[in-house]
Write a protein that holds these residues in place. Structure first.
Motif, mmCIF file in Angstrom:
data_model
loop_
_atom_site.group_PDB
_atom_site.id
_atom_site.type_symbol
_atom_site.label_atom_id
_atom_site.label_comp_id
_atom_site.label_asym_id
_atom_site.label_seq_id
_atom_site.Cartn_x
_atom_site.Cartn_y
_atom_site.Cartn_z
ATOM 1 N N ALA A 1 0.856 -1.182 0.000
ATOM 2 C CA ALA A 1 0.000 0.000 0.000
ATOM 3 C C ALA A 1 0.893 1.233 0.000
ATOM 4 N N GLY A 2 0.335 2.402 -0.294
ATOM 5 C CA GLY A 2 1.158 3.607 -0.284
ATOM 6 C C GLY A 2 0.689 4.692 -1.227
ATOM 7 N N GLY A 3 -0.471 4.520 -1.854
ATOM 8 C CA GLY A 3 -1.015 5.576 -2.689
ATOM 9 C C GLY A 3 -0.086 5.961 -3.828
ATOM 10 N N PRO A 4 0.142 7.261 -4.036
ATOM 11 C CA PRO A 4 0.954 7.719 -5.170
ATOM 12 C C PRO A 4 2.370 7.175 -5.186
ATOM 13 N N LYS A 5 2.886 6.713 -4.044
ATOM 14 C CA LYS A 5 4.243 6.166 -4.018
ATOM 15 C C LYS A 5 4.391 4.998 -4.987
ATOM 16 N N GLY A 6 3.293 4.284 -5.212
ATOM 17 C CA GLY A 6 3.350 3.152 -6.134
ATOM 18 C C GLY A 6 3.703 3.548 -7.552
ATOM 19 N N LEU A 7 3.520 4.829 -7.901
ATOM 20 C CA LEU A 7 3.838 5.280 -9.253
ATOM 21 C C LEU A 7 5.320 5.117 -9.575
ATOM 22 N N ILE A 8 6.173 5.195 -8.561
ATOM 23 C CA ILE A 8 7.603 5.142 -8.804
ATOM 24 C C ILE A 8 8.054 3.749 -9.245
ATOM 25 N N LEU A 9 7.160 2.783 -9.152
ATOM 26 C CA LEU A 9 7.476 1.415 -9.566
ATOM 27 C C LEU A 9 6.919 1.080 -10.945
#
Length: 357
Positions: A34-42
């Protein structure tokens, strides 16, 4: 030039790689936090992983996620995972909200974003020949089972849950339990024997509950409305799976294969409420067979605001949606560098470039 990624290895993973290298066919589990927008970096790693590397080594694999991680893994199970990840990134980046909104408004918007990301292909999630999706949610018990959509009850219930968690993570298990929505072809045996203080229930994914399970897994308390009475699952109120399993501290060592974990942090935090408690970071034998890949500090320093996208950006940029969209788009583009370096590393792994948990 400094590497854009860091790699951490469990002891068993290190021994295996030293002897055999990194084989895509050895990867049995892919978790997604989980982590919201942080997942975009992957994004870059996700498209390479499921569009190329793992796709060229077909085998049965378990893909498990909470919140945005569940959405990422659902995209990975679609027939065209690259197109699905591009849709997910595009619609996530381009979400915009007025200055003042309520939970009902955000819930409608997020529901629409999920539909756009699935692109009408949701049923493909249940038909992938080899990949098995599991979606983690948190179901309210005790006071959180009695909220009935009333905001003050929900707030009071979560304040009590947070107070208990501050004393001991085990006390959070008095307020919520883990419910895993899983591919019916994979009973999830590796998770059925108790491994922490939380009760874990299981519900088979179906066309009737897939959308609700994915929405529930990302339903942040007080920000979105809870999802209630999901078909085929225990009756009750469901919230973001990250409340219980923020970074998915699961009993991975029960599987004989490797766990490849693309993550936005170089450490694992058990629950969302544990973020500010560094002493609760996972360092135990459960991570024995894990290969964790994360953005390096130097890579993050090269991004706008010297960090990856996060939920705080909605407040930071306010109504300047164009600036946020520009900077998030840039970060997603830069994530391709992480994928390129990881692809070279798996081809010729240098264990001196890695660290231990």
């Amino acid at each position: 030039m400094a590497s854009p990624i860091t790699i951490r290895l469990g002891a068993r993973a290190r021994r295996r790689i030293a002897q055999e290298g990194v084989q895509a066919a050895d990867v049995a589990i892919v978790p997604a936090a989980a982590g919201g927008p942080k997942g975009l970096i992957l994004h870059g790693i996700d498209t390479w992983l499921f569009g190329e590397w793992l796709a060229n080594a077909p085998r049965e694999r378990r893909l498990i996620g909470a919140s945005i991680g569940a959405w990422r893994m659902a995209a990975s199970v679609l027939a065209d995972p690259v197109a699905a990840h591009k849709r997910l990134a595009h619609h996530y980046i381009h979400q915009t909200y007025p200055a003042k909104v309520d939970a009902a408004y955000i819930t409608r918007h997020v529901r629409g974003m999920l539909d756009e990301a699935l692109g009408g292909h949701g049923s493909e999630v249940l038909r992938h020949p080899l990949h098995r999706l599991s979606v983690i949610t948190a179901r309210g018990i005790g006071p959180l089972a009695q909220t009935r959509g009333v905001r003050w009850r929900e707030m009071a219930g979560f304040l009590l849950a947070a107070a208990g968690n501050a004393v001991a993570r085990a006390r959070l298990a008095r307020a919520m339990e883990r419910v895993i929505f899983h591919d019916a072809r994979d009973p999830g045996d590796w998770l059925r024997e108790r491994f922490d203080a939380f009760d874990t229930r299981f519900a088979a994914l179906s066309e009737e509950n897939l959308r609700a399970a994915l929405l529930a897994s990302g339903s942040i308390p007080l920000l979105l409305e809870a999802v209630t009475d999901i078909p085929g699952a225990p009756a009750g109120t469901y919230w973001d799976g990250g409340l219980v399993d923020y970074h998915l501290h699961l009993p991975y060592r029960r599987d004989a294969g490797l766990v490849l974990y693309p993550h936005f942090n170089d450490h694992i935090v058990p629950g969302w409420l544990d973020k500010s408690m560094p002493w609760r970071r996972a360092r135990d034998e459960a991570l024995d067979n894990v290969v964790l890949v994360a953005p390096s500090p130097s890579f993050l320093a090269s991004l706008p605001n010297r960090k990856m996208p996060d939920r705080g950006d909605f407040k930071h940029y306010g109504q300047d949606h164009a600036a946020r969209i520009r900077d998030w788009t840039f970060a997603v583009g830069e994530s391709e560098r992480m994928a390129e370096v990881l692809a070279r590393w798996v081809e010729k792994p240098d264990l001196q470039q890695t660290s231990d948990f």
